[in-house]
Scaffold this motif. Structure first.
Motif, PDB file in Angstrom:
ATOM      1  N   MET A 202       1.031  -1.173   0.040  1.00 47.22           N
ATOM      2  CA  MET A 202      -0.036   0.061  -0.021  1.00 47.22           C
ATOM      3  C   MET A 202       0.960   1.413   0.129  1.00 47.22           C
ATOM      4  O   MET A 202       1.861   1.245   0.739  1.00 47.22           O
ATOM      5  CB  MET A 202      -0.894  -0.021   1.193  1.00 47.22           C
ATOM      6  N   PRO A 203       0.457   2.113  -0.731  1.00 43.51           N
ATOM      7  CA  PRO A 203       1.305   3.516  -1.047  1.00 43.51           C
ATOM      8  C   PRO A 203       0.908   4.414   0.143  1.00 43.51           C
ATOM      9  O   PRO A 203      -0.138   4.484   1.067  1.00 43.51           O
ATOM     10  CB  PRO A 203       0.998   3.989  -2.285  1.00 43.51           C
ATOM     11  N   TYR A 204       1.660   5.412   0.417  1.00 46.74           N
ATOM     12  CA  TYR A 204       1.568   6.612   1.240  1.00 46.74           C
ATOM     13  C   TYR A 204       1.056   7.711   0.168  1.00 46.74           C
ATOM     14  O   TYR A 204       1.662   8.076  -0.716  1.00 46.74           O
ATOM     15  CB  TYR A 204       2.936   7.038   2.095  1.00 46.74           C
ATOM     16  N   PHE A 205       0.069   8.452   0.657  1.00 49.36           N
ATOM     17  CA  PHE A 205      -0.548   9.602  -0.073  1.00 49.36           C
ATOM     18  C   PHE A 205      -0.350  10.808   0.683  1.00 49.36           C
ATOM     19  O   PHE A 205      -0.223  10.818   1.918  1.00 49.36           O
ATOM     20  CB  PHE A 205      -1.993   9.295  -0.416  1.00 49.36           C
ATOM     21  N   ILE A 206       0.169  11.754  -0.014  1.00 49.27           N
ATOM     22  CA  ILE A 206       0.520  13.025   0.393  1.00 49.27           C
ATOM     23  C   ILE A 206      -0.578  14.175   0.046  1.00 49.27           C
ATOM     24  O   ILE A 206      -0.728  14.485  -1.128  1.00 49.27           O
ATOM     25  CB  ILE A 206       1.795  13.502   0.313  1.00 49.27           C
ATOM     26  N   TYR A 207      -1.377  14.858   0.916  1.00 48.18           N
ATOM     27  CA  TYR A 207      -2.323  15.745   0.744  1.00 48.18           C
ATOM     28  C   TYR A 207      -1.956  17.289   1.303  1.00 48.18           C
ATOM     29  O   TYR A 207      -1.615  17.090   2.488  1.00 48.18           O
ATOM     30  CB  TYR A 207      -3.600  15.211   1.104  1.00 48.18           C
ATOM     31  N   LYS A 208      -2.550  18.224   0.677  1.00 49.14           N
ATOM     32  CA  LYS A 208      -2.741  19.648   1.101  1.00 49.14           C
ATOM     33  C   LYS A 208      -3.727  19.673   1.564  1.00 49.14           C
ATOM     34  O   LYS A 208      -4.753  19.631   0.797  1.00 49.14           O
ATOM     35  CB  LYS A 208      -1.952  20.261   0.188  1.00 49.14           C
ATOM     36  N   ILE A 209      -4.157  20.153   2.834  1.00 52.11           N
ATOM     37  CA  ILE A 209      -5.634  20.050   3.315  1.00 52.11           C
ATOM     38  C   ILE A 209      -5.711  21.799   3.519  1.00 52.11           C
ATOM     39  O   ILE A 209      -4.977  22.278   4.309  1.00 52.11           O
ATOM     40  CB  ILE A 209      -5.655  19.598   4.739  1.00 52.11           C
ATOM     41  N   GLY A 210      -6.802  22.300   2.721  1.00 46.96           N
ATOM     42  CA  GLY A 210      -6.820  23.824   2.705  1.00 46.96           C
ATOM     43  C   GLY A 210      -7.927  24.097   3.572  1.00 46.96           C
ATOM     44  O   GLY A 210      -8.489  23.442   4.253  1.00 46.96           O
ATOM     45  N   PRO A 211      -8.426  25.605   3.666  1.00 47.55           N
ATOM     46  CA  PRO A 211      -9.525  26.015   4.207  1.00 47.55           C
ATOM     47  C   PRO A 211     -10.731  25.167   4.086  1.00 47.55           C
ATOM     48  O   PRO A 211     -10.839  24.709   2.891  1.00 47.55           O
ATOM     49  CB  PRO A 211      -9.657  27.380   3.962  1.00 47.55           C
ATOM     50  N   LEU A 212     -11.580  25.188   4.790  1.00 43.36           N
ATOM     51  CA  LEU A 212     -12.930  24.076   4.630  1.00 43.36           C
ATOM     52  C   LEU A 212     -12.583  22.710   4.335  1.00 43.36           C
ATOM     53  O   LEU A 212     -13.375  22.111   3.830  1.00 43.36           O
ATOM     54  CB  LEU A 212     -13.636  24.840   3.669  1.00 43.36           C
ATOM     55  N   ASN A 213     -11.314  22.318   4.822  1.00 43.06           N
ATOM     56  CA  ASN A 213     -10.861  20.861   4.641  1.00 43.06           C
ATOM     57  C   ASN A 213     -11.043  20.313   3.313  1.00 43.06           C
ATOM     58  O   ASN A 213     -11.323  19.283   2.927  1.00 43.06           O
ATOM     59  CB  ASN A 213     -11.793  20.029   5.565  1.00 43.06           C
ATOM     60  N   ILE A 214     -10.621  21.304   2.253  1.00 42.08           N
ATOM     61  CA  ILE A 214     -10.352  20.799   0.910  1.00 42.08           C
ATOM     62  C   ILE A 214      -9.159  20.064   0.739  1.00 42.08           C
ATOM     63  O   ILE A 214      -8.239  20.774   1.051  1.00 42.08           O
ATOM     64  CB  ILE A 214     -10.621  22.128  -0.100  1.00 42.08           C
ATOM     65  N   LEU A 215      -9.337  18.885   0.324  1.00 43.27           N
ATOM     66  CA  LEU A 215      -8.073  18.027   0.068  1.00 43.27           C
ATOM     67  C   LEU A 215      -7.613  18.012  -1.352  1.00 43.27           C
ATOM     68  O   LEU A 215      -8.233  18.157  -2.471  1.00 43.27           O
ATOM     69  CB  LEU A 215      -8.439  16.411   0.373  1.00 43.27           C
ATOM     70  N   GLU A 216      -6.232  18.235  -1.413  1.00 46.36           N
ATOM     71  CA  GLU A 216      -5.595  18.204  -2.886  1.00 46.36           C
ATOM     72  C   GLU A 216      -4.338  17.353  -2.674  1.00 46.36           C
ATOM     73  O   GLU A 216      -3.516  17.638  -2.043  1.00 46.36           O
ATOM     74  CB  GLU A 216      -5.209  19.631  -3.033  1.00 46.36           C
ATOM     75  N   LYS A 217      -4.451  16.299  -3.644  1.00 51.28           N
ATOM     76  CA  LYS A 217      -3.187  15.360  -3.620  1.00 51.28           C
ATOM     77  C   LYS A 217      -2.016  16.079  -3.975  1.00 51.28           C
ATOM     78  O   LYS A 217      -2.044  16.742  -5.258  1.00 51.28           O
ATOM     79  CB  LYS A 217      -3.689  14.039  -4.426  1.00 51.28           C
ATOM     80  N   GLN A 218      -0.927  15.773  -3.186  1.00 52.65           N
ATOM     81  CA  GLN A 218       0.189  16.181  -3.806  1.00 52.65           C
ATOM     82  C   GLN A 218       1.170  15.396  -4.405  1.00 52.65           C
ATOM     83  O   GLN A 218       1.706  15.608  -5.425  1.00 52.65           O
ATOM     84  CB  GLN A 218       0.893  17.139  -2.717  1.00 52.65           C
ATOM     85  N   ASP A 219       1.178  14.232  -3.941  1.00 55.00           N
ATOM     86  CA  ASP A 219       2.047  13.186  -4.419  1.00 55.00           C
ATOM     87  C   ASP A 219       1.744  11.819  -3.555  1.00 55.00           C
ATOM     88  O   ASP A 219       0.852  11.871  -2.713  1.00 55.00           O
ATOM     89  CB  ASP A 219       3.595  13.655  -3.944  1.00 55.00           C
ATOM     90  N   GLN A 220       2.445  10.858  -3.925  1.00 55.94           N
ATOM     91  CA  GLN A 220       2.474   9.303  -3.314  1.00 55.94           C
ATOM     92  C   GLN A 220       3.824   8.819  -3.550  1.00 55.94           C
ATOM     93  O   GLN A 220       4.661   9.070  -4.320  1.00 55.94           O
ATOM     94  CB  GLN A 220       1.495   8.668  -3.895  1.00 55.94           C
ATOM     95  N   ALA A 221       3.951   7.963  -2.363  1.00 56.75           N
ATOM     96  CA  ALA A 221       5.358   7.256  -2.311  1.00 56.75           C
ATOM     97  C   ALA A 221       5.026   5.878  -1.931  1.00 56.75           C
ATOM     98  O   ALA A 221       3.944   5.527  -1.307  1.00 56.75           O
ATOM     99  CB  ALA A 221       6.378   7.844  -1.566  1.00 56.75           C
ATOM    100  N   ASP A 222       5.885   4.965  -2.216  1.00 59.37           N
ATOM    101  CA  ASP A 222       5.981   3.551  -1.745  1.00 59.37           C
ATOM    102  C   ASP A 222       6.373   3.173  -0.571  1.00 59.37           C
ATOM    103  O   ASP A 222       6.226   2.259   0.210  1.00 59.37           O
ATOM    104  CB  ASP A 222       6.564   2.716  -3.076  1.00 59.37           C
ATOM    105  N   SER A 223       7.333   4.118   0.104  1.00 49.25           N
ATOM    106  CA  SER A 223       8.092   3.746   1.088  1.00 49.25           C
ATOM    107  C   SER A 223       7.674   5.036   2.219  1.00 49.25           C
ATOM    108  O   SER A 223       7.610   6.023   1.790  1.00 49.25           O
ATOM    109  CB  SER A 223       9.426   3.500   1.117  1.00 49.25           C
ATOM    110  N   PHE A 224       7.639   4.779   3.394  1.00 45.39           N
ATOM    111  CA  PHE A 224       7.452   5.691   4.421  1.00 45.39           C
ATOM    112  C   PHE A 224       8.516   6.690   4.311  1.00 45.39           C
ATOM    113  O   PHE A 224       8.362   7.937   4.478  1.00 45.39           O
ATOM    114  CB  PHE A 224       7.547   5.054   5.854  1.00 45.39           C
TER     115      PHE A 224
END
Length: 75
Positions: free
Chosen positions: A1-23
């Motif tokens: 399973m991958p790790y997903f990286i998100y930017k969380i903005g005002p009003l909890n709006i999620l914007e995917k930034q990147d993903q990676a296979d290792s911690f």
């Protein structure tokens, strides 16, 4: 399973930034994004371990419950 990286903005709006296979790789990417983040914008960077983007966004959208051991005078 991958790790997903998100930017969380005002009003909890999620914007995917990147993903990676290792911690280690995901943590490095998240820390780099946090360094470039303007603290006055009210956004944050979160890293989540999930099976897919849908599960990651679902987990990040759920409110976290307060740990009862933290409640009290010290909280």
């Amino acid at each position: 399973m991958p790790y997903f990286i998100y930017k969380i903005g005002p009003l909890n709006i999620l914007e995917k930034q990147d993903q990676a296979d290792s911690f280690k790789e995901a943590k490095a990417k998240a820390n780099e994004l946090r360094k470039r983040l303007d603290p006055n914008t009210g956004t944050s960077i979160k890293m989540i371990f999930a099976e897919n983007e849908l599960q990651a966004e679902d987990i990040l959208s759920q409110p976290r419950e307060l740990d009862p051991t933290l409640a009290g005078d010290d909280y």
